[in-house]
Scaffold this motif. Structure first.
Motif, PDB file in Angstrom:
ATOM      1  N   THR A  79       0.852  -1.176   0.000  1.00  0.00           N
ATOM      2  CA  THR A  79       0.000   0.000   0.000  1.00  0.00           C
ATOM      3  C   THR A  79       0.890   1.229   0.000  1.00  0.00           C
ATOM      4  N   PHE A  80       0.307   2.384  -0.300  1.00  0.00           N
ATOM      5  CA  PHE A  80       1.085   3.602  -0.438  1.00  0.00           C
ATOM      6  C   PHE A  80       1.636   4.075   0.911  1.00  0.00           C
ATOM      7  N   SER A  81       2.936   4.166   1.003  1.00  0.00           N
ATOM      8  CA  SER A  81       3.537   4.864   2.135  1.00  0.00           C
ATOM      9  C   SER A  81       3.340   6.353   1.887  1.00  0.00           C
ATOM     10  N   THR A  82       2.742   7.035   2.854  1.00  0.00           N
ATOM     11  CA  THR A  82       2.415   8.446   2.635  1.00  0.00           C
ATOM     12  C   THR A  82       3.398   9.381   3.333  1.00  0.00           C
ATOM     13  N   ASP A  83       4.494   8.803   3.884  1.00  0.00           N
ATOM     14  CA  ASP A  83       5.543   9.653   4.443  1.00  0.00           C
ATOM     15  C   ASP A  83       6.566   9.937   3.344  1.00  0.00           C
ATOM     16  N   GLY A  84       7.687  10.515   3.700  1.00  0.00           N
ATOM     17  CA  GLY A  84       8.752  10.723   2.724  1.00  0.00           C
ATOM     18  C   GLY A  84       8.725  12.066   2.034  1.00  0.00           C
ATOM     19  N   ASP A  85       7.854  12.982   2.480  1.00  0.00           N
ATOM     20  CA  ASP A  85       7.821  14.347   1.921  1.00  0.00           C
ATOM     21  C   ASP A  85       7.630  14.355   0.402  1.00  0.00           C
ATOM     22  N   VAL A 133      -3.890  -7.436   4.284  1.00  0.00           N
ATOM     23  CA  VAL A 133      -2.863  -6.855   5.147  1.00  0.00           C
ATOM     24  C   VAL A 133      -1.748  -6.370   4.225  1.00  0.00           C
ATOM     25  N   SER A 134      -1.372  -5.111   4.381  1.00  0.00           N
ATOM     26  CA  SER A 134      -0.485  -4.485   3.394  1.00  0.00           C
ATOM     27  C   SER A 134       0.857  -4.068   3.970  1.00  0.00           C
ATOM     28  N   VAL A 135       1.844  -4.022   3.079  1.00  0.00           N
ATOM     29  CA  VAL A 135       3.187  -3.564   3.397  1.00  0.00           C
ATOM     30  C   VAL A 135       3.338  -2.136   2.878  1.00  0.00           C
ATOM     31  N   PRO A 136       3.678  -1.166   3.726  1.00  0.00           N
ATOM     32  CA  PRO A 136       3.930   0.190   3.215  1.00  0.00           C
ATOM     33  C   PRO A 136       5.015   0.172   2.145  1.00  0.00           C
ATOM     34  N   ASN A 137       4.771   0.893   1.071  1.00  0.00           N
ATOM     35  CA  ASN A 137       5.676   0.881  -0.081  1.00  0.00           C
ATOM     36  C   ASN A 137       5.824   2.306  -0.604  1.00  0.00           C
TER      37      ASN A 137
END
Length: 351
Positions: A239-245, A316-320
């Motif tokens: 799933t979308f990791s929404t951190d990282g600026d 169940v998802s892995v942040p990506n």
């Protein structure tokens, strides 16, 4: 955890575009057979599944093994190759990148050309190039030379392999983490379950599957769901990791952070009951987890729910980070949290 890193490394380096997943499936099969998992199910579309246990309740654990891809659509007289996007490649990441064309004579490395910025107008510099305008250069000067390399119209194109399993302290950076990281997770859960099999063997039959053709319409999951017909399905995807600026709005995509744990998903195709069980397991065992919400569809979870006779489904998802590019990033801590979460839920017979 970082167990069996060689297995993940080999998975990520193997080519597995949708519909042609054989090379990666060979890695999956070899690992499963070496661990004495029981062959359970294969089909013509490319799903391969192995099992443990002898109980009446069938639990399907799965991740898709195919990767994003394109195909050759035209070979010009000057030896330049045009492509059509057949499996979710990000055209922004393709410009000035390296690709591999899977031809009759084996893989051929190519580069996606870019007109020099000096020759572009101000408007052209800000515009996004259409996919049909991208050109692959394989070092040939004619169409005949390209064809002698074993390349033809219809050949599959994938990102060049780019695997780093030690990206910083906890990171993994690679092509095709979507969704081979989930195939790895599935195998590691089976390994953990095997250690405690006496605790749950008479309750469950646990089936671990590498699913085919997710990137081209979740096609493999539809076929497998009808034939396996599980009672419970826990699908693993990224799933979308929404951190990282990177400018992703939390108000739209939620707050999902690399390293903060696997993501328990909520939505019409996800079981509230199973989500509650997984949250309880995580809290009791102090396993880090995150949660977010989404609509139905977009992953194999939806197709398994609709194509099975009566299956309770969960995702169940892995942040990506950087999804569908050759530099996707995941975190070992999230991988470990999912393995521990699902292993605990099954060994404690919570499901």
């Amino acid at each position: 955890m970082k167990d069996h890193k060689d297995f993940l490394y080999n998975l990520l380096n193997a080519y597995s575009p949708s519909g042609c997943e054989t090379e990666a499936l060979n890695v999956w099969d070899a690992f499963c057979l070496a661990q004495n998992f029981q062959p359970y199910y294969q089909d013509k579309i490319g799903n391969h599944a192995y099992s443990l246990g002898h109980g009446p309740v069938k639990i399907l654990l799965s991740g898709h093994i195919d990767e994003v891809n394109a195909r050759v659509i035209n070979i010009s007289k000057t030896g330049m190759i045009s492509m059509v996007n057949t499996g979710g490649m990000d055209r922004k990441s393709l410009i000035a990148s390296e690709v591999v064309i899977l031809g009759d004579n084996g893989p051929v490395r190519g580069i996606v050309g870019k007109r020099p910025i000096h020759l572009e107008s101000a408007k052209e510099r800000d515009a996004m190039e259409d996919f049909e305008n991208l050109r692959i250069d394989v070092g040939a000067s004619s169409d005949d030379e390209v064809r002698q390399m074993g390349i033809y119209e219809g050949c599959i194109i994938v990102y060049r392999r780019n695997v780093n399993l030690d990206f910083g302290q906890y990171g993994i950076c690679s092509n095709s983490l979507d969704d081979k990281i989930a195939v790895y997770i599935t195998a590691m859960i089976l390994l953990q379950l095997q250690k405690y099999q006496s605790q749950w063997d008479k309750q469950y039959t646990v089936i671990g599957m590498a699913a085919a053709q997710e990137e081209t319409g979740c096609r493999g999951a539809q076929v497998a769901a009808k034939n396996i017909n599980p009672d419970i399905s826990i699908d693993f995807d990224v799933t979308f990791s929404t951190d990282g600026d990177l400018g992703i709005k939390h108000e739209k995509q939620g707050s999902v952070v690399l390293g903060k744990g696997g993501v328990i998903m909520y939505g019409p195709d996800k079981s509230i009951r199973i989500a509650s069980i997984l949250k309880d397991v995580c809290r009791e065992h102090q396993i880090p987890f995150q949660s977010t919400a989404g609509r139905a569809g977009g992953t194999n979870t939806n197709q398994i729910q609709l194509m099975s006779a009566d299956c309770e489904t969960m995702l169940v998802s892995v942040p990506n980070r950087n999804m569908h590019t050759p530099v996707e990033v995941c975190d070992w801590r999230d991988v470990e949290s999912i393995i521990t979460m699902i292993t605990s839920a099954i060994t404690e017979q919570r499901l």
